[in-house]
Design an enzyme around this catalytic site. Structure first.
Site, PDB file in Angstrom:
ATOM      1  N   LYS A   1     -26.609  -8.451   1.683  1.00 33.15           N
ATOM      2  CA  LYS A   1     -25.698  -9.124   0.610  1.00 33.15           C
ATOM      3  C   LYS A   1     -25.535  -7.926  -0.582  1.00 33.15           C
ATOM      4  O   LYS A   1     -24.312  -7.913  -0.816  1.00 33.15           O
ATOM      5  CB  LYS A   1     -26.200 -10.314  -0.055  1.00 33.15           C
TER       6      LYS A   1
ATOM      7  N   GLN B   1     -31.829 -17.460  -2.960  1.00 33.04           N
ATOM      8  CA  GLN B   1     -32.017 -17.366  -1.481  1.00 33.04           C
ATOM      9  C   GLN B   1     -33.205 -18.395  -1.154  1.00 33.04           C
ATOM     10  O   GLN B   1     -33.992 -18.748  -1.765  1.00 33.04           O
ATOM     11  CB  GLN B   1     -32.565 -15.855  -1.378  1.00 33.04           C
TER      12      GLN B   1
ATOM     13  N   ASP C   1     -22.570 -20.301  -3.257  1.00 33.81           N
ATOM     14  CA  ASP C   1     -23.157 -20.631  -2.160  1.00 33.81           C
ATOM     15  C   ASP C   1     -22.476 -22.092  -1.650  1.00 33.81           C
ATOM     16  O   ASP C   1     -22.543 -22.578  -0.452  1.00 33.81           O
ATOM     17  CB  ASP C   1     -24.840 -20.961  -2.236  1.00 33.81           C
TER      18      ASP C   1
HETATM   19  N1  GUN Z   1     -30.880 -19.115   3.538  1.00 24.04           N
HETATM   20  C1  GUN Z   1     -30.303 -19.146   4.647  1.00 24.04           C
HETATM   21  N2  GUN Z   1     -28.919 -19.054   4.555  1.00 24.04           N
HETATM   22  C2  GUN Z   1     -28.698 -19.127   3.321  1.00 24.04           C
HETATM   23  C3  GUN Z   1     -27.524 -18.836   2.474  1.00 24.04           C
HETATM   24  O1  GUN Z   1     -26.376 -18.972   2.954  1.00 24.04           O
HETATM   25  N3  GUN Z   1     -27.786 -18.922   1.126  1.00 24.04           N
HETATM   26  C4  GUN Z   1     -28.891 -19.150   0.397  1.00 24.04           C
HETATM   27  N4  GUN Z   1     -28.939 -19.066  -0.879  1.00 24.04           N
HETATM   28  N5  GUN Z   1     -30.014 -18.973   1.040  1.00 24.04           N
HETATM   29  C5  GUN Z   1     -29.912 -19.086   2.410  1.00 24.04           C
END
Ligand code: GUN
Length: 292
Positions: free
Chosen positions: A52, A96, A119
C-alpha cells in the site's frame, strides 16, 4: 474465456490517479496523504501494508506508516487513531486487520473518523453503502465492481453466489451486487460455513465471488458452463521451490474451472492488485472532500 486482469486494470487506475495528482501538484495544491497503522508483525499483513505504501509512492501520494508492537494496548491504539483523526495533513487512514487479541476490533473501527475511513469499515460508511448513499466502499468489493465494470460483464438479472460472509468482503459484496445499478441488479445468495448443499447452489450461479480462504475449494464440478468467477482467496501455501518459501493460492481450482468459465480472475494478479488501487481511489476522494 477471458481473464479479468487485475494487474493491468489496477495499473490503468493508478495511471489515472497519478494524472489527477499531477494536476493537483501543478496547481500548487496539497496531494493526498494516506496513513496505515499496523499492530504486530504478521508477515502477510506487513506485506500488504508495504504494498500500500509503495503504491502511494507510485501515484505521487504522501504516505505514513505507523508500526506498533504486538503488545500494544487498546488505549494506545485508540490514542494513535485520535491523533490521525485530528491531524489535518492526513486525508485518510487504515488500521490493518487482523488485530492482536487484546484489542477489540469493533472499538477500533468505531474510533476512526468516518471522513477519513478510506477502508469504508465504520458503521456510518457501511450503512451509507447499504442505503445507496455516496461513501467509501470497502476496497476489495470496490475493486471487484470496477473489474466487472471495465470488462463490461453483465450482472443485471444474473444469479450471484457469494461464498463467505466476512465484514470486509462477503457481506458488503452481497449488498453491492444486489443494489440498483451497474454492476448490481443481480439476485444474490450469500453462502457461509453453515450453508447446506453448496454445490447445488454454486452450480446454479451465473457469477461466483469466493472469499473463503480455502485453497482450491471451488472445483469444476461445482460450476456451470460460462460462469463468471471472482477469486478473492489469498492463502499462503508452503512451496520450498519459491525464493520466499511459499506461494499464494486462491479459492478456485483455476486450471479446471477456467475451462468452463466465461470470465475468471487469476490468483495472483486478479482481485489483489485491485484492492490497493481502490484504496488509493478512496484516498483521492477523501482529499477532494476535505477541500470542500
Ligand atoms: N486485512 C485484510 N484486508 C484488509 C483491508 O482491506 N483493510 C484492512 N485495514 N485490513 C485488511
Amino acid at each position: 474465456m477471458t481473464i479479468l486482469d487485475g494487474k493491468k486494470v489496477s495499473n490503468d487506475i493508478k495511471d489515472e490517479i497519478a494524472a489527477e495528482v499531477k494536476k493537483m501538484q501543478d496547481k500548487g495544491e496539497k496531494v493526498p496523504h494516506l496513513a496505515a497503522i499496523i499492530v504486530g508483525n504478521d508477515g502477510a499483513s506487513l506485506t500488504y501494508v508495504g504494498s500500500k505504501v509503495k503504491a502511494c509512492e507510485r501515484v505521487g501520494f504522501e504516505s505514513t506508516l505507523v508500526q506498533m508492537s504486538n503488545t500494544t494496548s487498546e488505549i494506545e491504539l485508540l490514542e494513535k487513531i485520535k491523533e490521525l483523526n485530528e491531524n489535518p495533513e492526513i486525508d485518510g487512514f487504515i488500521v490493518q486487520l487482523p488485530l492482536p487479541k487484546q484489542i477489540n476490533e469493533q472499538k477500533v473501527l468505531l474510533a476512526v473518523n468516518p471522513d477519513k475511513d478510506v477502508d469504508g469499515f465504520h458503521p456510518t460508511n457501511f450503512g451509507k453503502m447499504a442505503l445507496d448513499m455516496s461513501t467509501f466502499i470497502p476496497a476489495t468489493p470496490f475493486g471487484i465492481l470496477e473489474l466487472l465494470d471495465r470488462y463490461g460483464v453483465e450482472t443485471k438479472g444474473k444469479h450471484t453466489v457469494v461464498i463467505g460472509r466476512s465484514h470486509i468482503v462477503g457481506r458488503p459484496m452481497s449488498i453491492l451486487m444486489g443494489r440498483k445499478g451497474f454492476p448490481g441488479n443481480s439476485t444474490v445468495t450469500l453462502t457461509h460455513s453453515h450453508t447446506k448443499n453448496i454445490t447445488q447452489i454454486t452450480s446454479q450461479a451465473d457469477i461466483i465471488i469466493s472469499a473463503l480462504g480455502v485453497p482450491n475449494f471451488l472445483k469444476a464440478e461445482m460450476v456451470k458452463d460460462d460462469v463468471v468467477v471472482i477469486d478473492v482467496g489469498i492463502t499462503r501455501v508452503i512451496d520450498e521451490s519459491r525464493p520466499r518459501g511459499y506461494k499464494i493460492v486462491g479459492d478456485v481450482d483455476f486450471a479446471n474451472v477456467s475451462k468452463k468459465a466465461s470470465y475468471i480472475t487469476p490468483v495472483p494478479g486478479g482481485v489483489g492488485p485491485m484492492t490497493i488501487a481502490m484504496l488509493l481511489k478512496n484516498t483521492l476522494l477523501a482529499r477532494e472532500q476535505h477541500k470542500l
